[in-house]
Motif scaffolding. Structure first.
Motif, mmCIF file in Angstrom:
data_model
loop_
_atom_site.group_PDB
_atom_site.id
_atom_site.type_symbol
_atom_site.label_atom_id
_atom_site.label_comp_id
_atom_site.label_asym_id
_atom_site.label_seq_id
_atom_site.Cartn_x
_atom_site.Cartn_y
_atom_site.Cartn_z
ATOM 1 N N TYR A 254 0.852 -1.182 0.000
ATOM 2 C CA TYR A 254 0.000 0.000 0.000
ATOM 3 C C TYR A 254 0.891 1.237 0.000
ATOM 4 C CZ TYR A 254 -4.118 -2.782 1.307
ATOM 5 O OH TYR A 254 -5.143 -3.695 1.328
ATOM 6 N N ASN A 255 0.332 2.340 -0.454
ATOM 7 C CA ASN A 255 0.931 3.652 -0.231
ATOM 8 C C ASN A 255 0.309 4.192 1.053
ATOM 9 O OD1 ASN A 255 2.365 3.559 -2.699
ATOM 10 N ND2 ASN A 255 0.549 4.247 -3.811
ATOM 11 N N GLU A 256 1.153 4.467 2.052
ATOM 12 C CA GLU A 256 0.638 4.816 3.373
ATOM 13 C C GLU A 256 1.251 6.102 3.902
ATOM 14 O OE1 GLU A 256 -0.117 0.218 4.974
ATOM 15 O OE2 GLU A 256 1.504 1.425 5.810
ATOM 16 N N MET A 257 0.458 6.813 4.707
ATOM 17 C CA MET A 257 0.945 7.987 5.431
ATOM 18 C C MET A 257 0.582 7.807 6.902
ATOM 19 S SD MET A 257 0.055 12.053 4.968
ATOM 20 C CE MET A 257 0.903 12.182 3.380
ATOM 21 N N TRP A 258 1.598 7.865 7.766
ATOM 22 C CA TRP A 258 1.414 7.645 9.184
ATOM 23 C C TRP A 258 1.753 8.903 9.977
ATOM 24 C CZ3 TRP A 258 0.161 2.984 11.847
ATOM 25 C CH2 TRP A 258 -0.081 1.887 11.005
ATOM 26 N N SER A 259 1.106 9.019 11.121
ATOM 27 C CA SER A 259 1.423 10.073 12.085
ATOM 28 C C SER A 259 1.365 9.447 13.482
ATOM 29 C CB SER A 259 0.436 11.228 11.969
ATOM 30 O OG SER A 259 -0.848 10.830 12.437
ATOM 31 N N LYS A 260 1.572 10.232 14.508
ATOM 32 C CA LYS A 260 1.492 9.716 15.868
ATOM 33 C C LYS A 260 0.097 9.178 16.181
ATOM 34 C CE LYS A 260 5.147 12.607 17.829
ATOM 35 N NZ LYS A 260 5.486 13.616 18.865
ATOM 36 N N GLY A 261 -0.886 9.649 15.444
ATOM 37 C CA GLY A 261 -2.259 9.191 15.660
ATOM 38 C C GLY A 261 -2.602 7.924 14.904
ATOM 39 N N GLY A 262 -1.616 7.371 14.163
ATOM 40 C CA GLY A 262 -1.866 6.146 13.422
ATOM 41 C C GLY A 262 -1.827 6.373 11.925
ATOM 42 N N CYS A 263 -2.387 5.432 11.190
ATOM 43 C CA CYS A 263 -2.384 5.508 9.729
ATOM 44 C C CYS A 263 -3.430 6.519 9.256
ATOM 45 C CB CYS A 263 -2.673 4.131 9.134
ATOM 46 S SG CYS A 263 -2.571 4.074 7.331
ATOM 47 N N GLN A 264 -2.981 7.543 8.526
ATOM 48 C CA GLN A 264 -3.878 8.577 8.024
ATOM 49 C C GLN A 264 -4.356 8.294 6.597
ATOM 50 O OE1 GLN A 264 -4.777 11.012 10.269
ATOM 51 N NE2 GLN A 264 -3.509 9.719 11.603
#
Length: 326
Positions: A90-100
């Motif tokens: 997958y193409n993924e974007m993560w932050s401290k809040g989880g997968c965005q």
């Protein structure tokens, strides 16, 4: 065999991760060698014994749960691709809040919208700075046959270029095995470089290669566990036998005399290719040849062929695996 829950997908436990980098303090570092991490101290210490390095306790970023890791001295390790489809991409974007964001390349699956990165930056969106767009994320589940436990290890890469190679390699294997059986592979960290806009960028790429077997063997169908666990021996012995093996049955079919069939027998015996089935087939052919033989007839000039007296001691069947007498 016992029963299974039909609404639960059976899967092996995850023992740990295979990484191409590590953290030094809060700073991420690339590694030319594999980094093995796990909650199990035993697994990590065994990995250190196999591939070098010093085991140590370690906590991932944004986590307070300690784990174990070893920065090995091995740029390549042996693994097994297990039954099923081992690859998720997958193409993924993560932050401290989880997968965005989690996108399949066309649709962002969390919001069901078209690919946000491509819409904003075009087809070369992957060249943007990290954090501005999704990371191409490939996760390959493999078994490490020399570590204890029957669980899986997850190799993960965020390389756009590795994603293409992983997908192509795994899909070719699945086309031959239909997701059944084990396939021996080598996971190798390979340094690459790319020149674009006058700049040279160096980066590591994880390469998945067949190990100890040829494409013919890998694509011929499900491989048995013995071959997958010891592919070097199978890969060396099988082609040698197949390439040099004589077609003894075809030679026996063209034999005109019992003596010719015995010559085929001797050749098979000397090469170590005799089997019970082959012995039976040669014996049957010898009986057929004997039954087909007739009294000699004169040729057009009225001459009879010369009589040849066989020396039975020199022309007898070899003692080993001697067929029954007529």
């Amino acid at each position: 065999m016992g029963s299974r829950l039909r609404n639960v997908q059976a899967r092996a436990a995850e023992h740990g991760r295979l990484r191409t980098g590590y953290t030094q303090g809060n700073r991420p570092m690339r590694s030319a060698n594999w980094v093995v991490t796990s909650h199990s101290e035993e697994h990590v210490r065994t990995a250190a014994t196999l591939w070098g390095g010093e085991p140590e306790q370690w906590s991932p970023l944004n986590s307070t749960i300690p784990q174990w890791r070893v920065i090995t001295k091995a740029p390549s390790i042996e693994a097994l691709i297990t039954p099923g489809d081992p690859l998720n991409q997958y193409n993924e974007m993560w932050s401290k809040g989880g997968c965005q964001r989690r996108c399949d390349g066309e649709t962002e699956t969390l919001t069901r919208q078209p690919c946000l990165c491509a819409r904003q930056f075009g087809e070369d969106w992957h060249l943007q700075k990290k954090g501005a767009v999704c990371s191409t994320t490939s996760r390959l589940n493999v078994m490490l046959p020399d570590l204890s436990g029957m669980g899986m290890w997850r190799a993960e890469t965020h390389s756009f270029y590795a994603a293409q190679e992983w997908g192509g390699m795994v899909d070719m294997i699945l086309a031959g095995t239909n997701g059944q059986g084990f396939i021996p592979v080598t996971l190798r960290i390979e340094p690459r470089q790319r020149v674009a806009n006058g700049e040279t960028k160096k980066f590591p790429v994880v390469v998945v290669e067949l190990r100890g077997v040829t494409p013919r063997q890998a694509l011929a169908g499900p491989m048995n566990a013995t071959t997958a666990l010891n592919p070097g021996a199978a890969g060396q012995a099988r082609p040698a036998i197949e390439a040099g093996r004589r077609n003894y049955l075809a030679d026996a079919e063209s034999a005109l005399t019992v003596d010719d069939v015995q010559d085929v027998y001797r050749a098979a015996h000397a090469a170590g290719h005799l089997t019970d089935d082959l012995i039976a087939a040669l014996k049957k052919r010898a009986d057929e040849v004997k039954a087909e033989s007739t009294d000699p007839v004169p040729d057009e000039d009225g001459a009879y062929p010369a009589e040849v007296v066989e020396e039975t001691t020199a022309r007898s069947w070899p003692a080993a695996a001697q067929p029954p007498a007529n």
